[in-house]
Design a protein around this motif. Structure first.
Motif, PDB file in Angstrom:
ATOM      1  N   LYS A  61       0.864  -1.216   0.009  1.00 25.52           N
ATOM      2  CA  LYS A  61       0.200  -0.104  -0.094  1.00 25.52           C
ATOM      3  C   LYS A  61       0.867   1.360  -0.063  1.00 25.52           C
ATOM      4  CE  LYS A  61      -3.878  -2.258   2.502  1.00 25.52           C
ATOM      5  NZ  LYS A  61      -4.333  -2.509   3.924  1.00 25.52           N
ATOM      6  N   GLU A  62       2.136   0.999   0.564  1.00 26.89           N
ATOM      7  CA  GLU A  62       3.166   2.207   0.908  1.00 26.89           C
ATOM      8  C   GLU A  62       3.357   2.544  -0.669  1.00 26.89           C
ATOM      9  OE1 GLU A  62       1.652   2.748   4.118  1.00 26.89           O
ATOM     10  OE2 GLU A  62       3.520   3.990   3.980  1.00 26.89           O
ATOM     11  N   GLY A  63       3.631   1.868  -1.460  1.00 25.61           N
ATOM     12  CA  GLY A  63       4.217   2.340  -2.756  1.00 25.61           C
ATOM     13  C   GLY A  63       5.366   2.580  -2.777  1.00 25.61           C
ATOM     14  N   THR A  64       6.129   2.623  -1.952  1.00 28.89           N
ATOM     15  CA  THR A  64       7.567   3.109  -1.947  1.00 28.89           C
ATOM     16  C   THR A  64       8.635   1.667  -1.955  1.00 28.89           C
ATOM     17  OG1 THR A  64       7.514   2.705   0.518  1.00 28.89           O
ATOM     18  CG2 THR A  64       7.243   5.066  -0.422  1.00 28.89           C
ATOM     19  N   PRO A  65       8.824   1.329  -3.302  1.00 26.86           N
ATOM     20  CA  PRO A  65       9.372  -0.009  -3.336  1.00 26.86           C
ATOM     21  C   PRO A  65      10.982   0.248  -2.610  1.00 26.86           C
ATOM     22  CG  PRO A  65       8.756   1.061  -5.401  1.00 26.86           C
ATOM     23  CD  PRO A  65       8.489   2.161  -4.564  1.00 26.86           C
ATOM     24  N   ARG A  66      11.031  -0.920  -1.836  1.00 22.52           N
ATOM     25  CA  ARG A  66      12.166  -0.697  -1.440  1.00 22.52           C
ATOM     26  C   ARG A  66      12.676  -2.366  -0.956  1.00 22.52           C
ATOM     27  NH1 ARG A  66      12.428   2.594   2.500  1.00 22.52           N
ATOM     28  NH2 ARG A  66      12.062   0.944   4.141  1.00 22.52           N
ATOM     29  N   GLY A  67      13.357  -2.979  -1.722  1.00 27.78           N
ATOM     30  CA  GLY A  67      13.509  -4.585  -1.315  1.00 27.78           C
ATOM     31  C   GLY A  67      12.448  -5.303  -1.558  1.00 27.78           C
ATOM     32  N   ASN A  68      12.383  -6.698  -1.445  1.00 24.47           N
ATOM     33  CA  ASN A  68      11.522  -7.602  -1.720  1.00 24.47           C
ATOM     34  C   ASN A  68      11.161  -8.058  -0.342  1.00 24.47           C
ATOM     35  OD1 ASN A  68      10.661  -7.480  -4.274  1.00 24.47           O
ATOM     36  ND2 ASN A  68      12.715  -8.323  -4.698  1.00 24.47           N
ATOM     37  N   HIS A  69       9.724  -7.950   0.161  1.00 27.20           N
ATOM     38  CA  HIS A  69       9.425  -8.668   1.537  1.00 27.20           C
ATOM     39  C   HIS A  69       8.641  -9.829   0.897  1.00 27.20           C
ATOM     40  CE1 HIS A  69      11.095  -4.988   2.892  1.00 27.20           C
ATOM     41  NE2 HIS A  69      10.125  -4.513   2.439  1.00 27.20           N
ATOM     42  N   ALA A  70       8.325 -10.494   1.709  1.00 24.08           N
ATOM     43  CA  ALA A  70       7.433 -11.922   1.811  1.00 24.08           C
ATOM     44  C   ALA A  70       6.788 -12.271   2.866  1.00 24.08           C
ATOM     45  CB  ALA A  70       8.295 -12.792   0.972  1.00 24.08           C
ATOM     46  N   ALA A  71       5.446 -12.837   2.811  1.00 26.11           N
ATOM     47  CA  ALA A  71       4.768 -13.576   3.797  1.00 26.11           C
ATOM     48  C   ALA A  71       4.690 -15.107   3.730  1.00 26.11           C
ATOM     49  CB  ALA A  71       3.223 -12.791   3.671  1.00 26.11           C
TER      50      ALA A  71
END
Ligand SMILES: CCCCCCCCCCCCC[C@@H](O)CC(=O)SCCNC(=O)CCNC(=O)[C@H](O)C(C)(C)COP(=O)(O)OP(=O)(O)OC[C@H]1O[C@@H](n2cnc3c(N)ncnc32)[C@H](O)[C@@H]1OP(=O)(O)O
Ligand SMILES: NC(=O)c1ccc[n+]([C@@H]2O[C@H](COP(=O)([O-])OP(=O)(O)OC[C@H]3O[C@@H](n4cnc5c(N)ncnc54)[C@H](O)[C@@H]3O)[C@@H](O)[C@H]2O)c1
Length: 261
Positions: A61-71
């Motif tokens: 939602k933040e739209g500030t791409p920085r690095g990939n995160h995963a659940a």
């Protein structure tokens, strides 16, 4: 606009368990703000995904791409799923997590005279055995790959002083301290630091279940006069995750507003 933090963790991959709520969610947000890629794990997979959407990066939602995160969805109290979690994280990110924060935890409060064996077993399985399983799997991955790391286990001030209605929970949290100190002794030679964080009363869904009269009693006992926020714990976790705590291992850091100092 959130103030820009130093990117102390820009080269880190952080595995956070219990990331779907409360302290685990706050920890995930803080580590991501300091540059870490976050593997957010929870028994509630949807909640873990909601956390990832808060972290910035693709699909957030933040739209500030920085690095990939995963659940990741996993029950840390089961050996098979805990081990599979570490395998999945390494397959997803091509490396073991250099920061591991075990927040997953439950309560099943009851006075000793009435506590059921099942309530004992469940709390020990998640809060203590779960940390054993995750800490062991993460340490094995780090040692076999020759990587250094920081393991942070969330205990509780209750593990130090006990608490009415929590023989199971207090035992689990005291066990986390001893497990973490022992892991610190064994893993120091591998460049892996292990520390415990002991929060006091922190305003999360876990404490919402506490009878108001008890909350009122305890709040009056807190020198700072109020419950803590999950971010208060995340601040300390971020420090222990970073090289700013590079000579700290085996420590138990209390985040309590002075309760039971
Ligand atoms: C003199 C005040 C001393 C306060 C010390 C408390 C220190 C707590 C620090 C904890 C911080 C960290 C917590 C963190 O790790 C996260 C959590 O674990 S959140 C959950 C914490 N759980 C509790 O504190 C247990 C709360 N109690 C209950 O849930 C119930 O009482 C229960 C054990 C399920 C029993 O319920 P039941 O309906 O059978 O009894 P009552 O609730 O009516 O209680 C009877 C009387 O005992 C008093 N009481 C109960 N628990 C506590 C407690 N933890 N500390 C102090 N007193 C407690 C309650 O007030 C009743 O008193 P009275 O008869 O005078 O009304
Ligand atoms: N809130 C407090 O006052 C407080 C104080 C001291 C310590 N703690 C500890 O901090 C940690 C986080 O607590 P919180 O207050 O954020 O609670 P919370 O209930 O908000 O979050 C706990 C999370 O752990 C997850 N979880 C539960 N069992 C799991 C399992 N088997 N496998 C994977 N995930 C599981 C839950 O789904 C939930 O998302 C817990 O270990 C708790 O004991 C909390």
């Amino acid at each position: 606009m959130a103030t820009q933090l130093p990117l102390r963790l820009r080269s880190a991959l952080a595995l956070v368990t219990g990331a779907g709520s409360g302290i685990g969610r706050a920890v995930s947000v803080r580590l991501a703000r300091e540059g870490a890629a976050v593997a957010a794990c929870d028994l509630d997979g949807a909640a873990a995904q909601e956390t990832v959407q808060l972290l910035g990066g693709p699909g957030s939602k933040e739209g500030t791409p920085r690095g990939n995160h995963a659940a990741f969805q996993a029950d840390v109290s089961e050996a098979r799923t805990a081990r599979r979690l570490l395998e999945q994280v390494q397959a997803c990110f091509s490396c073991p997590p250099s920061v591991v924060v075990s927040c997953a935890g439950i309560t099943r409060d009851e006075f000793l005279l009435h506590m059921s064996e099942d309530d004992w077993d469940k709390v020990i399985a998640v809060n203590l055995k779960g940390i054993f399983l995750v800490t062991q799997a993460a340490a094995q991955a780090l040692v076999s790959s020759g990587c250094h790391g920081s393991i942070i286990n969330i205990s509780s001030i209750v593990g130090k002083v006990g608490n009415m209605g929590q023989t199971n929970y207090a035992a689990s949290k005291a066990g986390v301290i001893g497990l973490t100190q022992t892991a610190a002794r064994e893993l120091g030679r591998h460049g892996i630091r292990c520390n415990s964080v002991l929060p006091g009363f922190i305003a999360t869904p876990m404490t919402q279940k506490v009878p108001q009269k008890v909350l009122d009693k305890v709040t009056r006992m807190i020198p700072m006069g109020h419950l803590g926020d999950p971010e208060d714990v995340a601040d300390v976790v971020a420090f222990l995750a970073s090289e700013d705590s590079g000579y700290i291992t085996g420590a138990s850091v209390e985040v309590t507003g002075g309760l039971f100092m």
